[in-house]
Design a protein around this motif. Structure first.
Motif, PDB file in Angstrom:
ATOM      1  N   PRO A 164      20.528   9.969   0.863  1.00 28.35           N
ATOM      2  CA  PRO A 164      19.848   8.681   1.074  1.00 28.35           C
ATOM      3  C   PRO A 164      18.622   8.775   1.979  1.00 28.35           C
ATOM      4  N   PRO A 165      17.778   7.735   1.936  1.00 28.52           N
ATOM      5  CA  PRO A 165      16.585   7.697   2.786  1.00 28.52           C
ATOM      6  C   PRO A 165      16.920   7.908   4.259  1.00 28.52           C
ATOM      7  N   GLY A 166      16.073   8.682   4.931  1.00 27.03           N
ATOM      8  CA  GLY A 166      16.282   8.962   6.344  1.00 27.03           C
ATOM      9  C   GLY A 166      17.093  10.207   6.619  1.00 27.03           C
ATOM     10  N   VAL A 203      14.344  12.665   3.993  1.00 29.32           N
ATOM     11  CA  VAL A 203      14.096  11.840   2.821  1.00 29.32           C
ATOM     12  C   VAL A 203      13.274  10.632   3.256  1.00 29.32           C
ATOM     13  N   ARG A 204      12.293  10.295   2.472  1.00 31.51           N
ATOM     14  CA  ARG A 204      11.381   9.203   2.796  1.00 31.51           C
ATOM     15  C   ARG A 204      12.142   7.909   3.135  1.00 31.51           C
ATOM     16  N   VAL A 205      11.775   7.305   4.230  1.00 32.55           N
ATOM     17  CA  VAL A 205      12.373   6.039   4.648  1.00 32.55           C
ATOM     18  C   VAL A 205      11.710   4.903   3.878  1.00 32.55           C
ATOM     19  N   LEU A 206      12.516   3.998   3.350  1.00 35.37           N
ATOM     20  CA  LEU A 206      11.974   2.880   2.589  1.00 35.37           C
ATOM     21  C   LEU A 206      11.388   1.829   3.525  1.00 35.37           C
ATOM     22  N   THR A 207      10.200   1.370   3.204  1.00 36.52           N
ATOM     23  CA  THR A 207       9.559   0.285   3.957  1.00 36.52           C
ATOM     24  C   THR A 207       8.992  -0.725   2.964  1.00 36.52           C
ATOM     25  N   ALA A 208       8.792  -1.942   3.436  1.00 36.83           N
ATOM     26  CA  ALA A 208       8.220  -2.970   2.580  1.00 36.83           C
ATOM     27  C   ALA A 208       6.814  -2.581   2.136  1.00 36.83           C
ATOM     28  N   SER A 257       5.486   0.489   1.735  1.00 40.34           N
ATOM     29  CA  SER A 257       5.496   1.565   0.739  1.00 40.34           C
ATOM     30  C   SER A 257       5.932   1.044  -0.627  1.00 40.34           C
ATOM     31  N   MET A 258       6.900   0.128  -0.645  1.00 44.92           N
ATOM     32  CA  MET A 258       7.354  -0.428  -1.916  1.00 44.92           C
ATOM     33  C   MET A 258       6.289  -1.292  -2.563  1.00 44.92           C
ATOM     34  N   ARG A 259       5.592  -2.095  -1.758  1.00 43.83           N
ATOM     35  CA  ARG A 259       4.520  -2.924  -2.314  1.00 43.83           C
ATOM     36  C   ARG A 259       3.419  -2.048  -2.911  1.00 43.83           C
ATOM     37  N   ASN A 260       3.067  -0.978  -2.210  1.00 47.12           N
ATOM     38  CA  ASN A 260       2.039  -0.065  -2.711  1.00 47.12           C
ATOM     39  C   ASN A 260       2.462   0.573  -4.031  1.00 47.12           C
ATOM     40  N   ASP A 261       3.725   1.008  -4.095  1.00 53.27           N
ATOM     41  CA  ASP A 261       4.218   1.639  -5.316  1.00 53.27           C
ATOM     42  C   ASP A 261       4.251   0.654  -6.478  1.00 53.27           C
ATOM     43  N   HIS A 262       4.619  -0.591  -6.209  1.00 53.99           N
ATOM     44  CA  HIS A 262       4.644  -1.597  -7.268  1.00 53.99           C
ATOM     45  C   HIS A 262       3.240  -1.841  -7.822  1.00 53.99           C
ATOM     46  N   VAL A 263       2.254  -1.924  -6.943  1.00 53.06           N
ATOM     47  CA  VAL A 263       0.875  -2.160  -7.370  1.00 53.06           C
ATOM     48  C   VAL A 263       0.361  -0.981  -8.197  1.00 53.06           C
ATOM     49  N   LEU A 264       0.629   0.242  -7.727  1.00 48.01           N
ATOM     50  CA  LEU A 264       0.186   1.428  -8.451  1.00 48.01           C
ATOM     51  C   LEU A 264       0.868   1.535  -9.804  1.00 48.01           C
ATOM     52  N   ARG A 265       2.169   1.248  -9.817  1.00 49.66           N
ATOM     53  CA  ARG A 265       2.895   1.337 -11.083  1.00 49.66           C
ATOM     54  C   ARG A 265       2.359   0.328 -12.091  1.00 49.66           C
ATOM     55  N   GLU A 266       2.107  -0.885 -11.641  1.00 50.31           N
ATOM     56  CA  GLU A 266       1.568  -1.903 -12.540  1.00 50.31           C
ATOM     57  C   GLU A 266       0.241  -1.439 -13.140  1.00 50.31           C
ATOM     58  N   ALA A 267      -0.623  -0.894 -12.308  1.00 49.11           N
ATOM     59  CA  ALA A 267      -1.934  -0.445 -12.783  1.00 49.11           C
ATOM     60  C   ALA A 267      -1.805   0.684 -13.807  1.00 49.11           C
ATOM     61  N   ILE A 268      -0.984   1.675 -13.497  1.00 50.96           N
ATOM     62  CA  ILE A 268      -0.862   2.846 -14.367  1.00 50.96           C
ATOM     63  C   ILE A 268      -0.134   2.510 -15.663  1.00 50.96           C
ATOM     64  N   GLN A 283      13.968  -6.897  -5.815  1.00 50.61           N
ATOM     65  CA  GLN A 283      13.994  -5.606  -5.118  1.00 50.61           C
ATOM     66  C   GLN A 283      13.438  -5.725  -3.708  1.00 50.61           C
ATOM     67  N   MET A 284      12.377  -6.482  -3.545  1.00 49.93           N
ATOM     68  CA  MET A 284      11.804  -6.669  -2.216  1.00 49.93           C
ATOM     69  C   MET A 284      12.768  -7.435  -1.315  1.00 49.93           C
ATOM     70  N   GLU A 285      13.478  -8.398  -1.877  1.00 46.60           N
ATOM     71  CA  GLU A 285      14.466  -9.143  -1.100  1.00 46.60           C
ATOM     72  C   GLU A 285      15.633  -8.244  -0.709  1.00 46.60           C
ATOM     73  N   ASP A 286      16.060  -7.386  -1.623  1.00 46.85           N
ATOM     74  CA  ASP A 286      17.141  -6.444  -1.322  1.00 46.85           C
ATOM     75  C   ASP A 286      16.739  -5.504  -0.188  1.00 46.85           C
ATOM     76  N   LEU A 287      15.490  -5.034  -0.229  1.00 44.44           N
ATOM     77  CA  LEU A 287      15.004  -4.146   0.824  1.00 44.44           C
ATOM     78  C   LEU A 287      14.994  -4.867   2.165  1.00 44.44           C
ATOM     79  N   ALA A 288      14.515  -6.101   2.178  1.00 44.59           N
ATOM     80  CA  ALA A 288      14.455  -6.864   3.420  1.00 44.59           C
ATOM     81  C   ALA A 288      15.862  -7.027   4.021  1.00 44.59           C
ATOM     82  N   LYS A 289      16.849  -7.269   3.176  1.00 47.62           N
ATOM     83  CA  LYS A 289      18.224  -7.399   3.656  1.00 47.62           C
ATOM     84  C   LYS A 289      18.740  -6.077   4.215  1.00 47.62           C
ATOM     85  N   SER A 290      18.422  -4.987   3.521  1.00 53.33           N
ATOM     86  CA  SER A 290      18.908  -3.677   3.966  1.00 53.33           C
ATOM     87  C   SER A 290      18.284  -3.270   5.309  1.00 53.33           C
TER      88      SER A 290
END
Length: 230
Positions: A38-40, A82-87, A89-100, A220-227
């Motif tokens: 897991p992350p961290g 392992v990369r720690v999940l942050t809001a 990093s997830m927002r950046n990945d979502h934007v990049l994924r949408e574009a690609i 997914q963003m809400e799940d991350l915020a809770k975690s």
């Protein structure tokens, strides 16, 4: 010269020869994506080397590769983890994924040959069945990844495939970390996407992919915020 592989290292897949570095990287990547590491989690070179039965050199090389892929990060006086999940990093990945993915859908609609579109339709049918029968399983994850990468492959632009693969590795890690079972999707979710691509209408394909990519992002963003609060 790299030394012969010891038994603890998992066998190479049938699709061609892999170097020790590539095989170590593959094993660690699968463990991270599946949520087994897991992350961290700190990634100790000597421990990994001993567990996989290889020298430290391919482990170091693999960790650097995974860092470039965005699955691993390093800090001075600490090493790799392992990369720690942050809001952010997830927002950046979502934007990049949408574009690609949206650009891939457009180009696939315009350039893919009929046989490739038929293959996508077949993959979509299998994937939509797995969404129901095995939503959180490894087979589903592998088929899902391959489906989206094939859309990018059939554009004819390898750079899209390389960039999307790294995003999808991180996406699968997130899904397995935050939601063990994949969240439900509409019926024939992937078949609908392929239908839009097969129309040869680039605008329609892009619109369908954007709808596809943005589905469940808010959850997914809400799940991350809770975690992060726990």
């Amino acid at each position: 010269m790299q030394r012969r592989v010891k038994k603890p290292l998992a066998p190479a897949p049938s699709a061609g020869f892999l170097t020790l570095k590539e095989r170590v990287c593959q094993i660690l990547r699968q463990e991270i994506i599946a949520g087994k590491t897991p992350p961290g989690t700190r990634l100790v070179r000597r421990g990994i080397s001993k567990r996989l039965g290889v020298s430290p050199i391919p482990v170091i090389e693999a960790l650097h590769q995974l860092e470039q892929d965005g699955l691993v990060e390093s800090e001075p006086m600490f090493g790799h983890r392992v990369r720690v999940l942050t809001a952010e990093s997830m927002r950046n990945d979502h934007v990049l994924r949408e574009a690609i993915e949206c650009q891939s859908a457009r180009l696939c609609a315009e350039h893919a040959i009929s046989q490739q579109l038929e293959e996508l339709a077949g993959q979509a049918e299998v994937l939509d069945k797995l969404v129901v029968s095995d939503p959180g399983g490894q087979t589903h994850a592998e088929k899902h990844l391959d489906f989206h990468l094939n859309i990018a492959r059939y554009t004819g632009y390898s750079a899209l495939v390389d960039a999307l693969a790294k995003l999808w590795f991180r996406r699968l890690m997130v899904l397995n970390t935050l939601t063990a079972a994949t969240l439900g999707v509409p019926d024939q979710w992937h078949a609908q996407l392929v239908k839009a691509i097969r129309s040869r209408d680039a605008d329609r394909a892009e619109k369908a992919m954007r709808k596809h990519v943005l589905y469940n992002v808010k959850q997914q963003m809400e799940d991350l915020a809770k975690s992060l609060k726990t």
